[in-house]
Design a protein around this motif. Structure first.
Motif, short mmCIF file in Angstrom:
data_model
loop_
_atom_site.label_atom_id
_atom_site.label_comp_id
_atom_site.label_asym_id
_atom_site.label_seq_id
_atom_site.Cartn_x
_atom_site.Cartn_y
_atom_site.Cartn_z
N GLY A 42 0.81 -1.22 0.00
CA GLY A 42 0.00 0.00 0.00
C GLY A 42 0.84 1.26 0.00
N HIS A 194 12.58 -0.38 -1.89
CA HIS A 194 12.76 -1.78 -1.49
C HIS A 194 14.19 -2.02 -1.05
N ASN B 375 -9.45 6.46 -11.26
CA ASN B 375 -8.69 5.52 -12.07
C ASN B 375 -8.14 6.18 -13.32
N1 LIG Z 1 -6.66 1.44 -8.64
C1 LIG Z 1 -6.73 0.32 -7.91
N2 LIG Z 1 -7.83 -0.41 -7.94
C2 LIG Z 1 -7.93 -1.53 -7.19
N3 LIG Z 1 -6.96 -1.98 -6.37
C3 LIG Z 1 -5.82 -1.27 -6.31
C4 LIG Z 1 -5.65 -0.09 -7.08
N4 LIG Z 1 -4.42 0.41 -6.79
C5 LIG Z 1 -3.86 -0.44 -5.90
N5 LIG Z 1 -4.69 -1.45 -5.60
C6 LIG Z 1 -4.45 -2.53 -4.65
O1 LIG Z 1 -4.03 -1.96 -3.44
C7 LIG Z 1 -2.98 -2.70 -2.84
C8 LIG Z 1 -1.79 -1.79 -2.57
O2 LIG Z 1 -1.19 -1.41 -3.80
P1 LIG Z 1 0.03 -0.40 -3.89
O3 LIG Z 1 0.28 -0.14 -5.32
O4 LIG Z 1 -0.20 0.74 -3.00
O5 LIG Z 1 1.20 -1.28 -3.31
P2 LIG Z 1 2.76 -0.93 -3.21
O6 LIG Z 1 3.12 -1.03 -1.78
O7 LIG Z 1 3.06 0.33 -3.90
O8 LIG Z 1 3.39 -2.16 -3.97
P3 LIG Z 1 4.74 -2.23 -4.88
O9 LIG Z 1 5.87 -2.43 -3.96
O10 LIG Z 1 4.49 -3.46 -5.71
O11 LIG Z 1 4.80 -0.97 -5.67
C9 LIG Z 1 -2.69 -3.84 -3.78
O12 LIG Z 1 -3.36 -4.98 -3.29
C10 LIG Z 1 -3.28 -3.40 -5.08
O13 LIG Z 1 -3.73 -4.51 -5.80
#
Ligand SMILES: Nc1ncnc2c1ncn2[C@@H]1O[C@H](COP(=O)(O)OP(=O)(O)OP(=O)(O)O)[C@@H](O)[C@H]1O
Ligand SMILES: [Mg+2]
Lengths: 242, 391
Positions: A42, A194, B375
Motif C-alpha cells: 500500500g 525496497h 482511475n
Molecule cells: N486502482 C486500484 N484499484 C484496485 N486496487 C488497487 C488499485 N491500486 C492499488 N490497488 C491494490 O491496493 C494494494 C496496494 O497497492 P500499492 O500499489 O499501493 O502497493 P505498493 O506497496 O506500492 O506495492 P509495490 O511495492 O508493488 O509498488 C494492492 O493490493 C493493489 O492490488
C-alpha cells in the motif's frame, strides 16, 4: 515545529480491497523518512493520497498544514511528487519539459529560468538538455523526472521508488541529491523503496507498512529494539512475517 | 497536438478530397460509358422476322452485329454478348389483322452491357411501333394525335441553386458529421488513452491546475481540430459541387447557393454545437480505454452510432418535427439540410439549437465526470462500479 507532511488515519478501499488502513505518520522540515513494505503493501496508494491523486476513504492528509482534500491546489503547490508510473512527454526536451511544468506551477519567468539553470546544473542534464525525452536512458529520464518535481521549489518532496531500475551510480546520485535537499534546503522528504541499505544510510525515520497497516513508525534504532534484531533487514522481515 | 501528421490528415486532406473524388468518379464513369458504347453486341433475329423492317432497323445501330438465324433461348446465355429477337405468330398476318404482334427480346439482362443494349433495341422498336401506328391511323383516316388524347409536359421551376441546395442538403450533413467525428476522435484518443499509455496524465494531476482546467484545455484542443476539419470539409464540398455543376455545363453565374446570411449563421452555430457534442462524446469514450489499441476498438461502434442518425436524415420525407428535433445528430443533420434547401423556419432552428446545446453540455458533463474518476487520474482501467458509486 509543525509537520510538513501529516497522514492522519489514512485509509483507502478499492471495492472490497482494503489497500490502506489507519496509517498515520508525520514528516518535519529537513527530515528524510523511508517508506518500507513488501509488494502490494500500500506504499504507492499512501503516497498518492498524500498527493491528492486518490481520495482517501478514511482519514485526511496534510501538506504544510493544508488539507490535501479540502485545499488541493494550495497543498499541491507545496508538493513535488513522483511515482514510478509517471513518464515524461516524449516530444519535449528536458528544458522544454521543465519550462512547461514551471509554468503550470506559475513560477515567475525570471525565477523559472534561474531555477531551471540550477536544476540542469545540479542534475547534470546539460549533456542531453536538447534531446527529446524519448531518446534518453532510464537514468537520464529519472534525473529529468526528479528535476521536474523540484521545478517549483516545493517544501515537500514525495518520491515513490526513485531508484528502482537505476544502476548503482545513478541511484547514488539521486540519494545524494535527496540528502542535500533535506539537509541544505530544509525540505521534508518521504520516499518509498525496497532497498533497506538506502534507508539505513539516509533516513532519519522509517515507516513500515504491511497489508495496508502501519507496522512501525519511528527511527531505525526503535525498529531494531522493537524486534530485538541487530539489522534493519531482520527487523523488517520480522515485522512483515504474517 | 504534437503530431503534425494527424493535423494534415484531418484538415488538408478534405480540402483536396472532394474535387479529386468528384473528378475521379466523373472520369471513371465516362470511360466506363465509352467502353459500353464501343463493345459490339450480336443480335440474333429469328428467320420469321427476315422479311420485316426489324433486321434493318437494328442493323442501323453500328454497335450491333445482326445475324438472321434461329436460336435457342437457353443456348443464348452461353454465348458472349448476344441478344435474341423473335416473334410470336406471324408478323405480317398479325399486322394485317390489326392485332398486337408480340416481339420478344431475350438475353441475360443481369449483365450491365446487355441490359443497356436491350434499352436501345426497345427504343428502336418503339420508333417502328410509332410509324406502324401512324400507318394504321392513316388507314382509317385519323390524325396521329388520335392515339394520344393527352400530351403531358413538365416544367421544373426549381432554379439551379435549388437543385444544388437539394443535393448538398441531402449529403452534406452526413459528411459533416463524419468529418467532425473523425477530426475529434483521433485527437481525443491521443490526449486521453494515448496519454494514459504514455503515462503522462498522472503528472498533470499533481500540479496545482484545476481538474476543470485540464478538461477544458483538452476539450478545446479536440473541439478545435474537429471544427477545423468540419469547416474545411464544408467549404471544400460546396466548392466541389459548384465546380462540378460548372463542368456539367450549368450556367455558372446563375449558380449560387440559396443560403442566406442568416442561414449561414445558423449553419455555423449548428456545426459548432455538433462539434461540442461529438468532441465531448469522443473524449468520454476514449477515456474509458487504457491504450491506443483498446480505444481503436471503440471507434467503429461509436462511428455507427453517429452515422445511423445521419443516414436516417437522408431518407426521403424525413423532416424536422418536434420528435426528430429531439434526436441528437439527426436533428442537426435535418436542420443543416433544411438550411441548404432554403426551407428552414426560425422556431425549428431555435428548437434544434436548444436541444443540440443541451446534448452538447450533457456529453461534456459526462466526459468531465469520467475524467474526474480516480482511475483515470492514476492512469488505470476505469472501474464502472466506482464510476457509478461516485455519480
Ligand atoms: N486502482 C486500484 N484499484 C484496485 N486496487 C488497487 C488499485 N491500486 C492499488 N490497488 C491494490 O491496493 C494494494 C496496494 O497497492 P500499492 O500499489 O499501493 O502497493 P505498493 O506497496 O506500492 O506495492 P509495490 O511495492 O508493488 O509498488 C494492492 O493490493 C493493489 O492490488
Ligand atoms: Mg508501488
Amino acid at each position: 515545529m509543525p509537520a510538513s507532511i501529516e497522514a492522519r488515519n489514512l485509509g483507502k478501499r478499492f471495492g472490497e480491497v482494503h489497500a490502506v488502513q489507519e496509517v498515520s505518520f508525520e514528516v518535519h522540515p529537513g527530515e528524510i523518512v523511508g517508506l518500507l513494505g513488501p509488494n502490494g503493501a500500500g506504499k504507492t496508494t499512501t503516497l498518492r493520497m498524500l498527493a491528492g491523486l486518490l481520495a482517501p476513504t478514511a482519514g485526511e492528509a496534510f501538506i504544510n498544514q493544508h488539507s490535501v482534500q479540502k485545499e488541493p491546489l494550495v497543498a499541491r503547490r507545496a508538493l513535488g511528487f513522483l511515482t514510478g508510473d509517471m513518464d515524461l512527454y516524449r516530444r519535449l526536451t528536458p528544458v522544454e519539459l521543465l519550462t512547461y511544468f514551471g509554468q503550470l506551477y506559475e513560477v515567475p519567468r525570471p525565477e523559472l529560468r534561474r531555477r531551471i539553470d540550477e536544476l540542469v546544473e545540479a542534475f547534470g542534464i546539460g549533456d542531453f538538455k536538447d534531446k527529446h525525452c524519448e531518446k534518453l536512458s532510464t537514468g537520464q529520464k529519472q534525473r529529468v523526472s526528479i528535476a521536474r518535481t523540484l521545478v517549483h521549489d516545493p517544501a515537500v518532496v514525495v518520491l515513490d521508488e526513485p531508484t528502482t531500475g537505476l544502476d548503482i551510480m545513478a541511484s547514488e546520485f539521486i540519494l545524494q541529491f535527496i540528502r542535500r535537499m533535506a539537509r541544505e534546503n530544509g525540505k521534508a522528504v518521504i520516499f518509498s523503496t525496497h532497498h533497506l541499505d538506502e534507508v539505513e544510510r539516509l533516513c532519519d525515520r522509517v515507516v513500515i507498512i504491511h497489508k495496508g497497516r502501519l507496522q512501525h513508525h519511528g527511527d531505525i534504532d526503535s525498529a531494531l529494539a522493537a524486534t530485538n534484531q541487530a539489522r534493519l533487514a531482520d527487523a523488517f522481515f520480522e515485522m512483515v512475517q504474517f | 497536438m504534437r503530431d503534425k501528421r494527424t493535423l494534415y490528415l484531418v484538415i488538408l486532406l478534405p480540402f483536396f478530397l472532394y474535387p479529386a473524388l468528384f473528378f475521379l468518379i466523373g472520369k471513371v464513369g465516362q470511360s466506363q460509358a465509352g467502353k459500353m458504347q464501343q463493345e459490339k453486341v450480336t443480335v440474333l433475329i429469328d428467320p420469321a422476322l427476315e422479311q420485316t423492317p426489324v433486321p434493318g432497323l437494328i442493323g442501323s445501330d453500328p454497335s450491333f452485329v445482326v445475324k438472321v438465324q434461329a436460336f435457342d433461348s437457353q443456348a443464348l446465355t452461353e454465348e458472349k454478348n448476344t441478344i435474341g429477337i423473335r416473334v410470336d405468330g406471324n408478323y405480317a398476318a398479325g399486322l394485317a389483322a390489326n392485332e398486337s404482334v408480340i416481339l420478344r427480346i431475350t438475353g441475360d439482362f443481369s449483365k450491365d452491357l446487355l441490359d443497356g443494349r436491350k434499352q436501345s433495341i426497345t427504343g428502336l422498336l418503339n420508333k417502328l411501333n410509332q410509324s406502324l401506328l401512324e400507318e394504321r391511323l392513316q388507314g382509317v383516316k385519323l390524325p396521329p394525335t388520335f392515339a394520344q388524347p393527352l400530351l403531358i409536359q413538365e416544367e421544373d421551376l426549381a432554379k439551379p441553386s435549388q437543385r444544388i441546395g437539394k443535393v448538398l442538403g441531402t449529403y452534406a450533413p452526413m459528411l459533416l458529421m463524419l468529418f467532425i467525428f473523425t477530426g475529434c476522435i483521433y485527437i481525443a484518443i491521443d490526449i486521453t488513452a494515448g496519454e494514459k499509455e504514455r503515462r503522462t496524465l498522472q503528472t498533470l494531476f499533481t500540479t496545482p491546475v484545476n481538474v476543470r482546467e485540464i478538461i477544458a484545455g483538452k476539450f478545446l484542443a479536440v473541439a478545435c481540430v474537429g471544427l477545423a476539419s468540419a469547416l474545411m470539409n464544408l467549404f471544400s464540398l460546396v466548392f466541389a459541387v459548384l465546380l462540378q455543376a460548372k463542368i456539367m455545363g450549368g450556367n455558372v453565374s446563375a449558380i449560387s447557393l440559396a443560403v442566406s446570411a442568416q442561414g449561414w449563421v445558423w449553419m455555423i452555430t449548428l456545426i459548432v454545437l455538433s462539434t461540442v457534442f461529438l468532441a465531448a462524446l469522443s473524449m468520454a469514450v476514449s477515456l474509458l480505454a487504457n491504450s491506443y489499441k483498446e480505444s481503436q476498438s471503440y471507434v467503429s461502434p461509436l462511428m455507427m452510432l453517429v452515422l445511423i442518425p445521419a443516414v436516417m436524415a437522408q431518407m426521403p420525407g424525413m423532416e424536422l418535427t418536434m420528435t426528430t428535433a429531439l434526436v441528437p445528430v439527426l436533428n442537426i443533420c435535418l436542420a443543416i439540410g433544411a438550411i441548404f434547401k432554403g426551407t428552414f423556419s426560425l422556431p425549428a432552428m431555435v428548437l434544434v439549437v436548444f436541444f443540440a446545446l443541451l446534448y452538447g453540455l450533457l456529453a461534456l458533463y459526462l466526459a468531465s465526470h469520467i475524467f474526474g474518476n480516480e482511475n483515470v487520474v492514476t492512469g488505470e482501467k476505469v472501474n464502472w462500479k466506482l464510476l457509478r458509486g461516485r455519480g
